[in-house]
Scaffold this motif. Structure first.
Motif, PDB file in Angstrom:
ATOM      1  N   THR A   1       0.998  -1.851  -0.090  1.00 12.16           N
ATOM      2  CA  THR A   1      -0.007   0.046  -0.053  1.00 12.16           C
ATOM      3  C   THR A   1       0.528   1.615  -0.174  1.00 12.16           C
ATOM      4  O   THR A   1       0.825   1.929  -1.057  1.00 12.16           O
ATOM      5  N   GLU A   2       1.610   1.334   1.381  1.00 14.34           N
ATOM      6  CA  GLU A   2       2.894   2.204   0.947  1.00 14.34           C
ATOM      7  C   GLU A   2       3.249   2.753  -0.621  1.00 14.34           C
ATOM      8  O   GLU A   2       3.549   3.663  -0.613  1.00 14.34           O
ATOM      9  N   THR A   3       3.561   1.350  -1.468  1.00 16.68           N
ATOM     10  CA  THR A   3       4.768   1.606  -2.122  1.00 16.68           C
ATOM     11  C   THR A   3       3.906   2.208  -3.702  1.00 16.68           C
ATOM     12  O   THR A   3       3.936   3.090  -4.309  1.00 16.68           O
ATOM     13  N   GLU A   4       2.382   1.599  -3.512  1.00 18.40           N
ATOM     14  CA  GLU A   4       1.376   2.874  -4.709  1.00 18.40           C
ATOM     15  C   GLU A   4       0.912   3.905  -4.138  1.00 18.40           C
ATOM     16  O   GLU A   4       0.829   4.181  -5.453  1.00 18.40           O
ATOM     17  N   ASN A   5       0.667   4.106  -2.883  1.00 20.08           N
ATOM     18  CA  ASN A   5       0.997   5.589  -2.577  1.00 20.08           C
ATOM     19  C   ASN A   5       2.592   6.122  -2.803  1.00 20.08           C
ATOM     20  O   ASN A   5       2.094   7.968  -3.259  1.00 20.08           O
ATOM     21  N   LEU A   6       3.430   6.086  -2.862  1.00 13.68           N
ATOM     22  CA  LEU A   6       4.255   6.751  -2.958  1.00 13.68           C
ATOM     23  C   LEU A   6       4.702   6.702  -4.844  1.00 13.68           C
ATOM     24  O   LEU A   6       4.696   7.691  -5.151  1.00 13.68           O
ATOM     25  N   SER A   7       4.535   5.580  -5.361  1.00 12.99           N
ATOM     26  CA  SER A   7       4.233   5.528  -6.675  1.00 12.99           C
ATOM     27  C   SER A   7       3.605   6.289  -7.598  1.00 12.99           C
ATOM     28  O   SER A   7       3.523   7.667  -8.541  1.00 12.99           O
ATOM     29  N   LYS A   8       2.040   6.867  -6.843  1.00 12.09           N
ATOM     30  CA  LYS A   8       0.661   7.672  -7.444  1.00 12.09           C
ATOM     31  C   LYS A   8       0.937   8.786  -6.912  1.00 12.09           C
ATOM     32  O   LYS A   8       0.354   9.978  -8.309  1.00 12.09           O
ATOM     33  N   ILE A   9       1.281   9.224  -5.727  1.00  8.97           N
ATOM     34  CA  ILE A   9       0.944  10.163  -5.455  1.00  8.97           C
ATOM     35  C   ILE A   9       1.990  10.979  -4.989  1.00  8.97           C
ATOM     36  O   ILE A   9       2.561  12.161  -5.311  1.00  8.97           O
ATOM     37  N   VAL A  10       2.629  10.443  -4.219  1.00 10.12           N
ATOM     38  CA  VAL A  10       4.153  11.479  -3.425  1.00 10.12           C
ATOM     39  C   VAL A  10       5.088  11.444  -4.772  1.00 10.12           C
ATOM     40  O   VAL A  10       5.219  13.169  -4.437  1.00 10.12           O
TER      41      VAL A  10
ATOM     42  N   SER B   1      12.125  11.364  -1.841  1.00 10.33           N
ATOM     43  CA  SER B   1      10.619  10.749  -2.491  1.00 10.33           C
ATOM     44  C   SER B   1      11.158   9.313  -3.085  1.00 10.33           C
ATOM     45  O   SER B   1      10.707   8.307  -2.999  1.00 10.33           O
TER      46      SER B   1
ATOM     47  N   LYS C   1      11.318   0.777  -0.449  1.00 14.55           N
ATOM     48  CA  LYS C   1       9.904   0.207  -0.190  1.00 14.55           C
ATOM     49  C   LYS C   1       9.389  -0.852  -1.698  1.00 14.55           C
ATOM     50  O   LYS C   1       8.917  -1.813  -0.295  1.00 14.55           O
TER      51      LYS C   1
END
Length: 433
Positions: free
Chosen positions: A352-361, A396, A403
């Motif tokens: 979940t954290e990987t997806e959030n970093l990849s798509k948002i951060v 980031s 991650k």
């Protein structure tokens, strides 16, 4: 050809090395797995122990050898030419209670099954170690290119600062800070290359070829971590059927049960059969005048006179061994479930954290840097704000790489915890449903 899909390795990238006297040999993950498992000393030792136990299990069922003895009595000398007064030919044969041999054979067979499970578990451990090594290589290589890109941006920024400083639009302190950033990138590049050397050493150690300086991994450009298609309950049931350390503990219970059966059979008598032929070469020495030969037959039975001190103590000890094996299985089961729960939660969180970093951060940090760079080039922002936005974008990206590596290695650990590769339906190490 054996296929190993602990991780899906795609789009292989061949790194460029300097000239060397030895021609580099790049190994794909599958080739490295074969080399690791082929004639591996640790695996061979466990396999040899397994085969030895299987052979001893068969040997336990073999009957005792008969003992033939020859006795010459009343011989006046040691010369074979002198005829003795009496000659005795005797055969002794011990017939053990049938259940003892069966129980001993079963005990050794179950111990061989323990070794078999340990060998498979060791095989999976080696593959997981190799897969984690490839994941680290991929992360190291990606970070290297990230640093090189950052180095190019830093150099462009330095040139821009030099122009601004010449025209009086930038302070000297900004130029010095930019040079510090460039020096830090150089330090990160040095650390990255040192890490590559360490990973290469580990790679050769895992494949048991530490002296082969020509062997290198074919580094995957990207690691794709498969998603978990089964829920925790389904994976937990798979673990109870497939985890080899747990299966080994269960086979140890069976071995202890056979040992208890054997100990319980020890008071039962073993039979000793004896037959003999006596020949008197002189009728005067015969117990019955005129009879020069007679025959003898005997049966011996073992009696457990010291049962409370011997056999009973052995039975009680075997009962305690069985209880210990039962407790070990239960402890192993609870520990495995708890470990799997932790891994499952950690893997889900990491993905979940990987997806959030990849798509948002990361996209947001890049957009902020691009805008700040444009604003700075127009003279509407200071260098410190630009440097902060650059650092945020770089951090980031670095966090995203960490991650991804964490998720990939957690996925490997999860496969190791289940005890089989649940991403495939057949082949080596596939799960038994």
């Amino acid at each position: 050809m054996r296929q190993f899909t602990f991780l899906i390795l795609v789009l292989f990238y061949l790194p460029v090395f300097g000239a060397s006297e030895v021609l580099p040999n790049y190994l794909s993950f599958e080739d490295a797995v074969k080399l690791t498992l082929d004639k591996n000393s640790d695996l061979s030792a466990i396999r040899s122990q397994e085969e030895a136990l299987k052979l001893r299990s068969k040997q336990a069922l073999a009957p005792n050898n008969p003992v033939f003895s020859y006795t010459a009595n009343d011989t006046p000398g040691f010369s074979p030419a002198i005829q003795p007064a009496e000659t005795v030919y005797q055969i002794n044969f011990t017939l053990g209670f049938p259940g003892k041999a069966l129980a001993q054979s079963a005990n050794l067979r179950h111990q061989a099954e323990v070794s078999q499970e340990q060998a498979i578990a060791k095989e999976i451990d080696l593959i997981i170690s190799l897969s984690n090594n490839y994941v680290s290589f991929s992360n190291n290589d990606t970070f290297y290119h990230l640093l090189k890109d950052e180095e190019q941006r830093s150099e462009k920024l330095l040139r821009l600062l030099e122009k601004k400083m010449a025209s009086g639009q930038a302070a000297k302190v900004d130029l010095l800070n930019a040079k510090v950033v460039t020096a830090q990138i150089q330090q990160d590049l040095l650390a990255n290359r040192n890490e590559y050397e360490v990973l290469t050493t580990q790679f050769r150690q895992i494949i048991r070829k530490p002296e082969r300086v020509d062997l290198f991994p074919k580094i995957p450009k990207e690691i794709v971590v498969p998603s978990l298609k089964k829920n925790f309950d389904e994976l937990s049931r798979l673990m109870l059927k497939n985890q080899h350390s747990l299966l080994a503990a269960q086979h140890q219970v069976e071995a202890s049960q056979s040992a208890l059966t054997l100990a319980s059979l020890q008071p039962l008598p073993d039979l000793q059969l004896m037959t003999a032929l006596n020949i008197w070469n002189s009728g005067a020495g015969s117990p019955i005048p005129g009879v020069t030969r007679d025959y003898a037959f005997g049966i011996g039975v073992s009696v457990p006179l010291f049962f409370p001190f011997n056999e009973l103590t052995g039975i009680k000890a075997a009962e305690k061994d069985l209880s210990n094996a039962d407790y070990q299985v239960e402890s192993q089961r609870l520990s495995s479930i708890a470990n799997l729960q932790t891994l499952y939660t950690s893997l889900k969180a990491s993905q979940t954290e990987t997806e959030n970093l990849s798509k948002i951060v990361v996209p947001a940090a890049k957009a902020s840097y691009d805008l700040m760079l444009l604003t700075y080039s127009l003279g509407r922002a200071d260098f410190f704000r630009l440097n902060d936005s650059r650092k945020s974008w770089f951090d980031s990206q670095r966090q995203l790489l960490a991650k991804k590596q964490e998720a990939a290695q957690l996925f490997n650990s999860f496969i190791q915890g289940v005890g089989c590769d649940f991403t495939k339906n057949e082949g080596p190490h596939a799960c038994i449903e």
